[in-house]
Design a protein around this motif. Structure first.
Motif, PDB file in Angstrom:
ATOM      1  N   ALA A  20       0.684  -1.164  -0.331  1.00 54.02           N
ATOM      2  CA  ALA A  20       0.156  -0.100  -0.394  1.00 54.02           C
ATOM      3  C   ALA A  20       0.606   1.666   0.240  1.00 54.02           C
ATOM      4  N   ALA A  25      -2.230   0.417  -3.828  1.00 54.96           N
ATOM      5  CA  ALA A  25      -3.300   0.131  -3.333  1.00 54.96           C
ATOM      6  C   ALA A  25      -4.152  -0.765  -3.398  1.00 54.96           C
ATOM      7  N   VAL A  27      -6.324  -4.140  -2.401  1.00 55.44           N
ATOM      8  CA  VAL A  27      -8.272  -4.711  -1.693  1.00 55.44           C
ATOM      9  C   VAL A  27      -7.697  -6.064  -0.916  1.00 55.44           C
ATOM     10  N   HIS A  29      -8.125  -8.137   2.520  1.00 56.87           N
ATOM     11  CA  HIS A  29      -9.171  -9.110   3.664  1.00 56.87           C
ATOM     12  C   HIS A  29      -8.188 -10.031   3.978  1.00 56.87           C
ATOM     13  N   ARG A  36      -7.928  -3.342   9.513  1.00 58.94           N
ATOM     14  CA  ARG A  36      -8.419  -2.625   8.690  1.00 58.94           C
ATOM     15  C   ARG A  36      -7.838  -1.411   8.585  1.00 58.94           C
ATOM     16  N   ALA A  37      -7.966  -0.143  10.290  1.00 60.81           N
ATOM     17  CA  ALA A  37      -7.857   0.507  10.248  1.00 60.81           C
ATOM     18  C   ALA A  37      -6.591   1.111   9.166  1.00 60.81           C
ATOM     19  N   GLU A  40      -6.544   0.982   5.994  1.00 61.46           N
ATOM     20  CA  GLU A  40      -7.133   1.930   4.945  1.00 61.46           C
ATOM     21  C   GLU A  40      -6.486   3.166   5.364  1.00 61.46           C
ATOM     22  N   ALA A  44      -5.895   1.270   1.295  1.00 60.27           N
ATOM     23  CA  ALA A  44      -5.620  -0.104   0.655  1.00 60.27           C
ATOM     24  C   ALA A  44      -7.518   0.034   0.638  1.00 60.27           C
ATOM     25  N   THR A  45      -8.370  -1.014   0.233  1.00 61.73           N
ATOM     26  CA  THR A  45      -9.317  -1.145   0.625  1.00 61.73           C
ATOM     27  C   THR A  45      -9.748  -2.219   0.905  1.00 61.73           C
ATOM     28  N   TRP A  46     -10.497  -2.498   1.900  1.00 61.36           N
ATOM     29  CA  TRP A  46     -11.006  -3.749   2.346  1.00 61.36           C
ATOM     30  C   TRP A  46     -12.169  -3.958   1.290  1.00 61.36           C
TER      31      TRP A  46
END
Length: 299
Positions: A20, A25, A27, A29, A36-37, A40, A44-46
């Motif tokens: 990232a 960028a 994605v 999981h 996550r926080a 992001e 990054a995209t969760w």
């Protein structure tokens, strides 16, 4: 090219963060949303699930604790990935595992690259870990920029399965060195030497090792916090044993080291830090290996 990343534990989270920070960028999981926080915040995209992630990307990187987890995630990804997408497996798997799973992915129309890493979580967090890749040369070349975002030394070891072998070899050596370093430090302590000075002298000598210079500090601090468990160490030592049997190579030191780790696992539990294998000797002799000036974690 857009990347997905599944498996955001100690190592995977650090690798995804490096990706990232380099502007890819990704994605991302994980079943545990703890990372996550942070990710992001790095761009990054969760994704809510591996399936949702797969629909958005051209390549998926996985970094998971064992072959069963890797296969479960792969089976979830396969129906959702685009034709011609790439699966990049950064977990430490046995060679038979990566060959079997790789063939499954290729049969579904995916490109496959194995890319386990070595050097420790602290180097992954710095984007300076070593990446050991196996797979077709053109697939490796296509994804090399992403690998270089996560590591500063990249080796293409050969066809699929080659990286699994060298990764197990490097881990086998690290665990042997760890047990040996504990014995060396204990000799210094029981012989009356100042442990900090002894550590520095070893680090400047022909007897030094990467393990001494890194994990040795965590032993002397008393945290043992290398972010790698006893169970994971024994998984890798088991892979080494299997390779020794398959190739007809007697692994005397690795066998003794595996036995020592099994005793440590029984004493401290499978989730104990792998560096606590040295604590067996400390507890046996009633002598700790503490010295001032060493960090609780490697940064």
């Amino acid at each position: 090219m857009r990347y997905g990343f599944v498996g955001l534990g100690n190592l995977g989270g650090a690798l995804a963060a490096s990706l990232a920070r380099a502007g890819f960028a990704p994605v991302v999981h994980d079943r545990d949303p703890a990372a996550r926080a942070t990710l992001e915040g790095l761009g990054a995209t969760w994704a809510a699930s591996p399936t949702a992630l797969a629909a958005q990307v051209d390549a998926v990187i996985t970094c998971l604790p064992n072959p069963a987890a890797a296969e479960a995630v792969l089976d979830t990804l396969l129906p959702a990935l685009k034709p011609g997408a790439t699966w990049i497996e950064m977990s430490t798997l046995g060679r038979d595992d990566i060959l079997r799973l790789g063939h499954k992915a290729e049969a579904a129309g995916l490109n496959v690259l194995e890319a386990p890493v070595t050097g420790g979580v602290h180097l992954a967090a710095q984007g300076r870990i070593t990446v050991l890749a196996g797979g077709a040369q053109d697939v490796f070349a296509r994804h090399r920029p992403a690998l270089q975002a996560m590591g500063d030394r990249i080796f293409h070891m050969g066809p699929l399965g080659s990286a699994a072998l060298i990764k197990v070899i490097t881990n086998m050596l690290a665990f042997i060195h760890l047990v040996a370093d504990g014995e060396a430090l204990m000799l210094a302590k029981r012989g009356g030497l100042d442990l900090k000075t002894a550590w520095e002298a070893i680090a400047a000598s022909s007897g030094t090792s990467f393990v001494h210079e890194t994990e040795g500090q965590l032993i002397l601090n008393g945290s043992y916090d290398i972010a790698f468990t006893m169970d994971l160490a024994l998984k890798d030592l088991g892979f080494a044993r299997d390779f020794g049997q398959a190739f007809g190579v007697p692994l005397d030191l690795a066998t003794l080291t595996e036995q020592t780790f099994r005793r440590a696992q029984a004493a401290y539990g499978g989730q104990a830090q792998s560096t606590q294998v040295v604590k067996l000797l400390e507890d046996l002799l009633g002598t700790d290996l503490r010295a001032g000036g060493f960090p609780a974690r490697l940064e």
